[in-house]
Write a protein that holds these residues in place. Sequence first.
Motif, PDB file in Angstrom:
ATOM      1  N   ILE A  23      -2.512  10.669   6.072  1.00  0.00           N
ATOM      2  CA  ILE A  23      -1.160  10.414   6.575  1.00  0.00           C
ATOM      3  C   ILE A  23      -0.750  11.443   7.628  1.00  0.00           C
ATOM      4  O   ILE A  23       0.371  11.406   8.131  1.00  0.00           O
ATOM      5  CB  ILE A  23      -0.124  10.343   5.444  1.00  0.00           C
ATOM      6  N   GLY A  24      -1.661  12.370   7.950  1.00  0.00           N
ATOM      7  CA  GLY A  24      -1.454  13.257   9.077  1.00  0.00           C
ATOM      8  C   GLY A  24      -0.462  14.369   8.832  1.00  0.00           C
ATOM      9  O   GLY A  24      -0.315  14.887   7.729  1.00  0.00           O
ATOM     10  N   ALA A  25       0.230  14.735   9.873  1.00  0.00           N
ATOM     11  CA  ALA A  25       1.200  15.826   9.827  1.00  0.00           C
ATOM     12  C   ALA A  25       2.598  15.234   9.634  1.00  0.00           C
ATOM     13  O   ALA A  25       2.755  14.157   9.080  1.00  0.00           O
ATOM     14  CB  ALA A  25       1.091  16.667  11.085  1.00  0.00           C
ATOM     15  N   MET A  26       3.606  15.935  10.112  1.00  0.00           N
ATOM     16  CA  MET A  26       4.985  15.497   9.865  1.00  0.00           C
ATOM     17  C   MET A  26       5.378  14.422  10.873  1.00  0.00           C
ATOM     18  O   MET A  26       6.279  14.591  11.689  1.00  0.00           O
ATOM     19  CB  MET A  26       5.942  16.697   9.947  1.00  0.00           C
ATOM     20  N   TYR A  27       4.679  13.281  10.768  1.00  0.00           N
ATOM     21  CA  TYR A  27       4.948  12.185  11.694  1.00  0.00           C
ATOM     22  C   TYR A  27       6.152  11.362  11.250  1.00  0.00           C
ATOM     23  O   TYR A  27       6.652  10.524  12.007  1.00  0.00           O
ATOM     24  CB  TYR A  27       3.734  11.260  11.792  1.00  0.00           C
ATOM     25  N   GLU A  28       6.602  11.565  10.023  1.00  0.00           N
ATOM     26  CA  GLU A  28       7.730  10.821   9.457  1.00  0.00           C
ATOM     27  C   GLU A  28       8.732  11.804   8.865  1.00  0.00           C
ATOM     28  O   GLU A  28       8.459  13.003   8.744  1.00  0.00           O
ATOM     29  CB  GLU A  28       7.238   9.861   8.349  1.00  0.00           C
ATOM     30  N   SER A  29       9.877  11.303   8.451  1.00  0.00           N
ATOM     31  CA  SER A  29      10.835  12.118   7.703  1.00  0.00           C
ATOM     32  C   SER A  29      10.228  12.450   6.342  1.00  0.00           C
ATOM     33  O   SER A  29       9.238  11.833   5.913  1.00  0.00           O
ATOM     34  CB  SER A  29      12.146  11.351   7.498  1.00  0.00           C
ATOM     35  N   LEU A  30      10.812  13.400   5.640  1.00  0.00           N
ATOM     36  CA  LEU A  30      10.306  13.763   4.310  1.00  0.00           C
ATOM     37  C   LEU A  30      10.312  12.558   3.381  1.00  0.00           C
ATOM     38  O   LEU A  30       9.353  12.325   2.640  1.00  0.00           O
ATOM     39  CB  LEU A  30      11.154  14.893   3.722  1.00  0.00           C
ATOM     40  N   GLN A  31      11.375  11.769   3.432  1.00  0.00           N
ATOM     41  CA  GLN A  31      11.447  10.603   2.552  1.00  0.00           C
ATOM     42  C   GLN A  31      10.364   9.587   2.886  1.00  0.00           C
ATOM     43  O   GLN A  31       9.777   8.963   1.996  1.00  0.00           O
ATOM     44  CB  GLN A  31      12.838   9.956   2.645  1.00  0.00           C
ATOM     45  N   ASP A  32      10.097   9.428   4.175  1.00  0.00           N
ATOM     46  CA  ASP A  32       9.045   8.487   4.555  1.00  0.00           C
ATOM     47  C   ASP A  32       7.657   9.040   4.253  1.00  0.00           C
ATOM     48  O   ASP A  32       6.721   8.270   3.977  1.00  0.00           O
ATOM     49  CB  ASP A  32       9.170   8.114   6.031  1.00  0.00           C
ATOM     50  N   MET A  33       7.498  10.357   4.309  1.00  0.00           N
ATOM     51  CA  MET A  33       6.219  10.944   3.892  1.00  0.00           C
ATOM     52  C   MET A  33       5.978  10.673   2.413  1.00  0.00           C
ATOM     53  O   MET A  33       4.869  10.317   1.995  1.00  0.00           O
ATOM     54  CB  MET A  33       6.214  12.452   4.158  1.00  0.00           C
ATOM     55  N   LYS A  34       7.040  10.797   1.617  1.00  0.00           N
ATOM     56  CA  LYS A  34       6.920  10.468   0.188  1.00  0.00           C
ATOM     57  C   LYS A  34       6.601   8.987   0.007  1.00  0.00           C
ATOM     58  O   LYS A  34       5.798   8.603  -0.852  1.00  0.00           O
ATOM     59  CB  LYS A  34       8.220  10.816  -0.540  1.00  0.00           C
TER      60      LYS A  34
END
Length: 343
Positions: A23-34
């Motif tokens: 899923i890579g690095a911080m390509y999304e918000s924290l909620q979307d990373m979750k």
Amino acid sequence: MEKIKLGNTEVGTKDKCMFFAEIGAMYESLQDMKKLIRLCKKAGADAVKIQTFKAENLALPGSEFTLENGQTISQFDFFKQYEISAKVHKILFKYAEEIGIMMFSTPSHVEDVELLEKLGTPFYKTGSDDLTNLPFLKYIGKKNKPVILSTGMSTLSEIETAIHTVQRTGNDQIILMQCTTSYPSSPENANLKVIQTLKNTFGLPVGYSDHVPGSLPSVLAAAMGACVVEKHMTLDRKLKRPDYEVSAEPDELHQIIQQIRMIPVLKGSGIKSIAPSEKKWRRNARKSLVASKNIKKGELFTENNISIMRPGSGIHPGHLEFVLGRKALKNIPKHQMISKDMF
């Protein structure tokens, strides 16, 4: 072939292929990373991978990327925009543990390694950019955890040196990953036969890091003996996050994983035998000797009055020569299956 334990799973054994969702690095918000982590779990991934770096430790200001489309961007600015803070690392690792999926990362600096050590990473994966970074490989090797080496942009000689560098630390838990460093990579550059080349050359488990759009390369790599397959994941390619062209959307990821899980089932035991489901077909779909016209008592059986038709519950067609030339002992109507009491 070496067997390496990644978490609770042994790889390097026949037909066992783990799947890593990148899923890579911080390509999304924290909620979307979750959300991505949840979707990886739902899709059946064995582990989810992120990227651990700090821009100031990774790229000089002024260094540039030239993308596949010819666009040039600042490496430093790119990494600075997407780096994941230590705080968010802790949140993501904890969340993955809570929902029951293994998480690990690709570090780029010794500081990244120490952060991941504190978070309890079960193993490390190094990027192709660090295959020749021998001091860094030595540092990771000394952690005595499995090391997955990406081999993009490299020669066999460079791979051999990287392997020996890790082994000299006393760590022989090494997995190689065939990889082509392009985003996206064209199919003709996937070179999946290298999976077997690396196995034969180094005697180590070999996986595949998929940078080709679509699902076929991942599935084919698993069928060709990859012990691990890694594929990027995105919520929606229309968002055009970094690496989106090589990334699978959630439904695609699920399909890829299910197809990979089917490979050992489809391969089977290699023993040619009659499957239980075939038994009824042997009876119904095989063929027998049948009267092709009305045959009178005393008439000889010939190729003109015998046909070979379904089902297979009568005399086997292989016995035709034995029947030909014999006299019928009774009248036999057309389409009557020939039986032993008729001659």
